[in-house]
Design a protein around this motif. Structure first.
Motif, PDB file in Angstrom:
ATOM      1  N   SER A   1       0.850  -1.185   0.000  1.00 36.43           N
ATOM      2  CA  SER A   1       0.000   0.000   0.000  1.00 36.43           C
ATOM      3  C   SER A   1       0.893   1.244   0.000  1.00 36.43           C
TER       4      SER A   1
ATOM      5  N   CYS B   1      -5.685  -0.828  -3.508  1.00 34.33           N
ATOM      6  CA  CYS B   1      -5.174   0.542  -3.575  1.00 34.33           C
ATOM      7  C   CYS B   1      -5.331   1.124  -4.975  1.00 34.33           C
TER       8      CYS B   1
ATOM      9  N   CYS C   1      -8.727   2.772  -5.171  1.00 37.99           N
ATOM     10  CA  CYS C   1      -9.007   3.812  -4.177  1.00 37.99           C
ATOM     11  C   CYS C   1      -8.643   5.175  -4.761  1.00 37.99           C
TER      12      CYS C   1
ATOM     13  N   CYS D   1      -5.476   7.350   3.272  1.00 39.08           N
ATOM     14  CA  CYS D   1      -4.299   6.949   4.044  1.00 39.08           C
ATOM     15  C   CYS D   1      -3.150   7.931   3.873  1.00 39.08           C
TER      16      CYS D   1
ATOM     17  N   CYS E   1      -7.714   4.006   6.267  1.00 41.54           N
ATOM     18  CA  CYS E   1      -7.971   3.112   5.142  1.00 41.54           C
ATOM     19  C   CYS E   1      -9.328   2.433   5.331  1.00 41.54           C
TER      20      CYS E   1
END
Length: 215
Positions: free
Chosen positions: A105, A143, A146, A151, A193
């Motif tokens: 991530s 990720c 997203c 985050c 997250c």
């Protein structure tokens, strides 16, 4: 033994004949590896019960507990146990990516399609023989889907907003007056997250990890 302590097998693989594999139990390059870790906070109550029976001055109690549990499994099945904190360091993150098909991530923690950022690797079992190991299935890297990247926007010290982890900025903030929320409830970026929220570590476990980070 693993399940009774909240730990799980996290996949594995066979080392190729030309790889620089770490030694197995016989001292020769290992042929196979199984990773052991946690999904969510399942091991935490088991660790706390163990901790209450130990000397108060242990430097790294969680590592000691994991070594004891995984070492007992290794002894039962003729394997050699290793830990992420062993020196010299072993490539646990690379092993994990190979075993489970995961990718990092933006925080550096591997993103799991089910557990999100709330998982960890506590050790591995090395074998002298080739054992049946299931190849990792292809997983979606969450990720990539997203858009907002919360985050990278929740840390008051912007520890993850630049190129890599701003370790000193994070440490100074967590140790300071403004870092109380981080000390008591964990990393704000990690908690921001949205993935794997059902597996989020309890607050006292997150505080434990933050205290270890501040040492």
């Amino acid at each position: 033994m693993l399940g009774r302590n909240g730990l799980v097998l996290r996949g594995g693989f066979r080392f190729g004949p030309d790889e620089a594999a770490p030694p197995g139990p016989a001292g020769l390059p290992a042929r196979s590896i199984l990773l052991v870790g946690q999904a969510g906070g399942a091991p935490w109550p088991h660790f706390l019960r163990w901790r209450r029976e130990q000397p108060p001055d242990l430097a790294d109690p969680l590592d000691d507990w994991a070594r004891q549990v995984i070492g007992a499994v290794a002894a039962e099945f003729g394997a050699r146990s290793v830990s992420p904190s062993d020196r010299p360091y072993l490539p646990f993150q690379q092993w994990a990516m190979r075993a489970e098909g995961l990718r990092p991530s933006p925080l550096g923690i591997l993103m799991h399609p089910r557990y999100g950022l709330w998982h960890a690797y506590r050790g591995a079992l090395l074998f002298d023989v080739e054992i049946p190991v299931q190849a990792p299935r292809e997983v979606i890297h969450l990720c990539d889907l997203c858009v907002g990247k919360p985050c990278l926007k929740s840390c008051p010290a912007d520890a993850h907003s630049g190129g890599g982890f701003a370790y000193q900025a994070c440490l100074d903030h967590v140790r300071g007056t403004a870092g109380e929320a981080c000390r008591t409830t964990g990393c704000l970026d990690r908690n921001a997250c949205p993935h794997g929220a059902a597996y989020r570590y309890p607050a006292d476990e997150q505080a434990f990890h933050m205290a270890a980070f501040m040492r």
